[in-house]
Design a protein around this motif. Structure first.
Motif, PDB file in Angstrom:
ATOM      1  N   LYS A 265      50.879  43.072  37.750  1.00  0.00           N
ATOM      2  CA  LYS A 265      50.238  43.034  39.058  1.00  0.00           C
ATOM      3  C   LYS A 265      48.918  43.792  39.056  1.00  0.00           C
ATOM      4  N   GLN A 266      48.846  44.880  38.321  1.00  0.00           N
ATOM      5  CA  GLN A 266      47.589  45.625  38.246  1.00  0.00           C
ATOM      6  C   GLN A 266      46.476  44.791  37.630  1.00  0.00           C
ATOM      7  N   ASP A 269      46.238  41.280  40.456  1.00  0.00           N
ATOM      8  CA  ASP A 269      45.954  41.421  41.885  1.00  0.00           C
ATOM      9  C   ASP A 269      44.468  41.290  42.226  1.00  0.00           C
ATOM     10  N   GLY A 273      45.046  37.986  43.948  1.00  0.00           N
ATOM     11  CA  GLY A 273      45.876  38.495  45.031  1.00  0.00           C
ATOM     12  C   GLY A 273      45.702  37.780  46.357  1.00  0.00           C
ATOM     13  N   TYR A 278      50.945  34.034  46.584  1.00  0.00           N
ATOM     14  CA  TYR A 278      50.864  34.922  45.415  1.00  0.00           C
ATOM     15  C   TYR A 278      52.001  35.950  45.403  1.00  0.00           C
ATOM     16  N   GLU A 279      52.178  36.661  46.519  1.00  0.00           N
ATOM     17  CA  GLU A 279      53.205  37.708  46.544  1.00  0.00           C
ATOM     18  C   GLU A 279      54.600  37.119  46.395  1.00  0.00           C
TER      19      GLU A 279
END
Length: 316
Positions: A265-266, A269, A273, A278-279
């Motif tokens: 995710k880092q 995103d 993001g 996406y989430e």
């Protein structure tokens, strides 16, 4: 703070667009919700992907009827996911087309997938009670088949594994227009929970070799020019590379699934993001990418129970 499960909090209706992208070829799109395609020939119509419920399929049929009164003779399932196929019963008398592999996947996991997807995204299953059961293809094929709508050919091809093992594309040679299903997404996250991430980029390469004039992706706006088609394919490839490279790095370092999720995710995103769903997708995506990086070729079946357990472990 834990995030709400999948897309259960997404309750806002989307604006539907119905755009002609070639002669008698249309894209039914809705701001990142699942797309359908329409191919009109001399004597009939093919719909690509059926929507999630018969009631929702009627929205596609309503728009088809505004541009032609020819019968809808065929519904093509680009793959087996419930959100694409469970509306097929709305298409009276139509033959239901799919790859052999897609039918095998419905046998293996169709019911679990139905229960899983309804639990993840209730808005996309409006009037869920109208679904009579699983959708079963009436015609299947191994690698390729042509359907003739009068003089218009629709060539349906399995060009490689990607979003699932059984994905097919529909190519209309006289217009050089492609309907890709979820092999391509445009400004929408790829769902990779049942994917083959090592194969998918090669499948996209083959898709790019069509040099299509236009393409209808699985989600997102229709790609109505060759430049947009290239952008859509490249953007999908970038998303997949970022995901799978991050998962492989996590496995190589001996990280847990949770730590690999955080690291992935880092990386992703900042660029992705803002993409639709996406989430929702990322926990499922990283779980599958982590499995594949560890050598699990055949995706583990998602069930409603497994969905919730995984979400709690990664997003809790």
């Amino acid at each position: 703070m834990a995030k709400g499960f999948a897309s259960t909090g997404d309750t806002a209706d989307k604006t539907i667009s119905f755009d002609e992208i070639g002669r008698d070829l249309y894209a039914f799109t809705a701001e990142g919700d699942p797309n359908s395609g329409i191919i009109i020939g001399d004597d009939g119509v093919m719909v690509v992907d059926a929507q999630a419920t018969p009631v929702m399929a009627l929205e596609v049929i309503e728009r088809v009827r505004k541009v032609t009164d020819k019968p809808i003779k065929y519904v093509l399932l680009s793959h087996y996911h419930a959100v694409r196929v469970l509306g097929a019963s709305a298409y009276d008398e139509a033959e239901i087309l799919a790859s052999d592999t897609t039918r095998d996947l419905i046998v293996e996991r169709g019911q679990q997938d139905k229960d899983s997807e309804i639990g993840r995204f209730p808005r996309l299953f409006r009037a869920v009670e109208s679904i009579p059961g699983l959708t079963w293809p009436t015609i299947t094929f191994q690698k390729q088949m042509s359907v003739w709508l009068g003089k218009r050919e629709v060539r349906i091809m399995h060009i490689g594994r990607g979003h699932t093992a059984g994905d097919v594309v529909a190519w209309v040679p006289d217009a050089n227009v492609v309907f890709s299903g979820d092999l391509v997404e445009y400004h929408s996250a790829c769902y990779c929970g049942d994917a083959h991430l090592k194969d998918w980029p090669e499948t996209l390469k083959r898709l790019g070799e069509f040099k299509a004039n236009a393409l209808v992706p699985g989600r997102g706006a229709a790609l109505a020019t060759p430049d947009k088609v290239r952008d859509g394919i490249e953007g999908t490839r970038d998303f997949l590379s970022a995901l799978y490279d991050s998962a492989k790095a996590g496995v190589a370092k001996g990280l847990s699934l949770k730590d690999t999720f955080v690291a992935t995710k880092q990386v992703m995103d900042p660029k992705f993001g803002s993409y639709a769903i996406y989430e929702h997708c990322m926990p499922f995506n990283v779980a599958r990418a982590y499995d594949e990086a560890k050598g699990v070729d055949h995706p583990v079946i998602w069930t409603a129970e497994r969905d919730r357990e995984m979400w709690a472990a990664l997003q809790g």
